[in-house]
Design a protein around this motif. Structure first.
Motif, mmCIF file in Angstrom:
data_model
loop_
_atom_site.group_PDB
_atom_site.id
_atom_site.type_symbol
_atom_site.label_atom_id
_atom_site.label_comp_id
_atom_site.label_asym_id
_atom_site.label_seq_id
_atom_site.Cartn_x
_atom_site.Cartn_y
_atom_site.Cartn_z
ATOM 1 N N LEU A 4 -82.290 71.816 -17.893
ATOM 2 C CA LEU A 4 -81.683 71.440 -16.615
ATOM 3 C C LEU A 4 -80.594 72.424 -16.224
ATOM 4 O O LEU A 4 -80.565 72.909 -15.091
ATOM 5 C CB LEU A 4 -81.129 70.010 -16.701
ATOM 6 N N ALA A 5 -79.690 72.719 -17.150
ATOM 7 C CA ALA A 5 -78.582 73.626 -16.831
ATOM 8 C C ALA A 5 -79.081 75.020 -16.492
ATOM 9 O O ALA A 5 -78.586 75.668 -15.562
ATOM 10 C CB ALA A 5 -77.603 73.674 -17.998
ATOM 11 N N PHE A 8 -80.691 74.906 -13.098
ATOM 12 C CA PHE A 8 -79.653 74.699 -12.089
ATOM 13 C C PHE A 8 -78.976 76.025 -11.752
ATOM 14 O O PHE A 8 -78.772 76.351 -10.575
ATOM 15 C CB PHE A 8 -78.625 73.686 -12.607
ATOM 16 N N HIS A 9 -78.651 76.805 -12.785
ATOM 17 C CA HIS A 9 -78.027 78.104 -12.548
ATOM 18 C C HIS A 9 -78.962 79.028 -11.782
ATOM 19 O O HIS A 9 -78.523 79.760 -10.885
ATOM 20 C CB HIS A 9 -77.621 78.731 -13.884
ATOM 21 N N ARG A 11 -81.242 78.118 -9.664
ATOM 22 C CA ARG A 11 -81.394 77.632 -8.289
ATOM 23 C C ARG A 11 -80.204 78.029 -7.423
ATOM 24 O O ARG A 11 -80.376 78.387 -6.242
ATOM 25 C CB ARG A 11 -81.548 76.102 -8.300
ATOM 26 N N THR A 32 -73.922 75.423 -4.791
ATOM 27 C CA THR A 32 -74.844 74.300 -4.671
ATOM 28 C C THR A 32 -75.020 73.916 -3.208
ATOM 29 O O THR A 32 -76.137 73.675 -2.735
ATOM 30 C CB THR A 32 -74.331 73.091 -5.466
ATOM 31 N N ILE A 36 -78.922 74.264 -2.075
ATOM 32 C CA ILE A 36 -79.756 73.062 -2.161
ATOM 33 C C ILE A 36 -79.512 72.197 -0.935
ATOM 34 O O ILE A 36 -78.414 71.670 -0.750
ATOM 35 C CB ILE A 36 -79.447 72.268 -3.443
ATOM 36 N N THR A 57 -84.964 66.875 -11.975
ATOM 37 C CA THR A 57 -85.111 68.263 -12.420
ATOM 38 C C THR A 57 -86.375 68.879 -11.839
ATOM 39 O O THR A 57 -86.365 70.007 -11.334
ATOM 40 C CB THR A 57 -85.148 68.331 -13.953
ATOM 41 N N LEU A 61 -85.131 71.349 -8.983
ATOM 42 C CA LEU A 61 -84.949 72.618 -9.688
ATOM 43 C C LEU A 61 -86.257 73.357 -9.941
ATOM 44 O O LEU A 61 -86.269 74.588 -9.994
ATOM 45 C CB LEU A 61 -84.221 72.378 -11.010
ATOM 46 N N LEU A 75 -78.035 64.611 -10.111
ATOM 47 C CA LEU A 75 -78.435 65.860 -10.756
ATOM 48 C C LEU A 75 -77.198 66.659 -11.168
ATOM 49 O O LEU A 75 -77.118 67.176 -12.289
ATOM 50 C CB LEU A 75 -79.304 66.690 -9.812
ATOM 51 N N LEU A 76 -76.223 66.764 -10.265
ATOM 52 C CA LEU A 76 -74.984 67.466 -10.600
ATOM 53 C C LEU A 76 -74.244 66.750 -11.723
ATOM 54 O O LEU A 76 -73.647 67.403 -12.592
ATOM 55 C CB LEU A 76 -74.092 67.570 -9.369
ATOM 56 N N TYR A 79 -75.738 67.707 -14.951
ATOM 57 C CA TYR A 79 -75.321 69.085 -15.213
ATOM 58 C C TYR A 79 -73.904 69.123 -15.773
ATOM 59 O O TYR A 79 -73.616 69.835 -16.744
ATOM 60 C CB TYR A 79 -75.428 69.880 -13.909
#
Length: 258
Positions: A4-5, A8-9, A11, A32, A36, A57, A61, A75-76, A79
């Motif tokens: 996930l992390a 996320f990075h 994205r 973000t 997003i 995710t 993502l 989601l955040l 994270y």
């Protein structure tokens, strides 16, 4: 780093192994917000899925989609937990600016509370174009970002014990209410998130189950796309274009990657 992390990075455009400290949360929130989108296409297409860490995710993502507050902030939240932060999800009631009253949908807004070095902060990346882009202290201190000024006031009302107030850059000349939230009752599990999704999807007074909406911040303002208009705020100047379905698809792909 977890899947996930890492995703996320990717994205939001942060180096995969960058260590995220409290001081770097401003950067995370800004990236973000510009990467997003806040959008309701799943609801409009009848493609909602159960709100879980895995499904969020996958949707946001891996499939590069956006979401609403009950998707973006959880989601955040996941994270932040994976980066060692002490965070919790809370619910709130949005203030209807047109009617000058809190909405009748109930506690359908989802945000994050974060505790750091004896202070508590509100974090929100799921409030459309009204994002603080910084942690907002519950102490009442005003924070300023490229999107405006934000502060939190203590309250004793039915809707919660705190209220987020905002003064958006180029848009507001005075403070206005964003939403009230309850810091005393954090969400216990994802069942509450799915209840919120059901209300947003099915309630006749929901503003997210009638027309498509996509919006995100940009470096100079924000952009908002509906099925009938495309609105751009750039350095305080606004332009609005009336569109048809074909143009909607073009703009969704061009500006939102969809």
């Amino acid at each position: 780093m977890s899947k996930l992390a890492s995703l996320f990075h990717q994205r939001i455009g942060i180096w995969e192994n960058e260590k995220i400290t409290f001081e770097k949360l401003n950067k995370v929130l800004e990236k973000t917000a510009t990467s997003i989108p806040f959008e309701n296409r799943a609801i409009m297409g009848g493609n909602q899925r159960e709100v879980t860490k895995e499904n969020l995710t996958n949707k946001i993502l891996e499939k590069n989609q956006g979401g609403l507050c009950y998707e973006l902030n959880p989601l955040l939240y996941y994270y932040l937990l994976e980066h060692g932060f002490n965070a919790a999800l809370v619910t709130g009631v949005v203030f209807n600016q047109g009617r000058e009253e809190y909405t009748t949908l109930g506690r359908t807004h989802v945000a994050i509370l974060l505790d750091y070095e004896g202070e508590r902060y509100l974090i929100d990346t799921g409030f459309g174009g009204n994002l603080p882009l910084k942690p907002v202290p519950l102490s009442g201190e005003t924070v300023s970002s490229s999107n405006g000024e934000f502060r939190i006031k203590k309250a004793d009302i039915e809707q919660g014990d705190y209220v987020l107030e905002m003064k958006l850059k180029h848009k507001d000349s005075d403070w206005r209410t964003g939403y009230a939230f309850d810091s005393r009752n954090p969400l216990k599990d994802s069942a509450n998130l799915n209840e919120i999704q059901t209300i947003i999807t099915e309630h006749p007074e929901s503003s997210f189950n009638k027309h498509p909406l996509l919006t995100r911040l940009t470096e100079s303002g924000n952009i908002t796309l509906t099925d009938s208009t495309f609105t751009q705020w750039m350095d305080g100047n606004v332009t609005k274009e009336n569109i048809d379905q074909a143009r909607f698809k073009e703009l969704a792909k061009e500006h939102f990657g969809m």
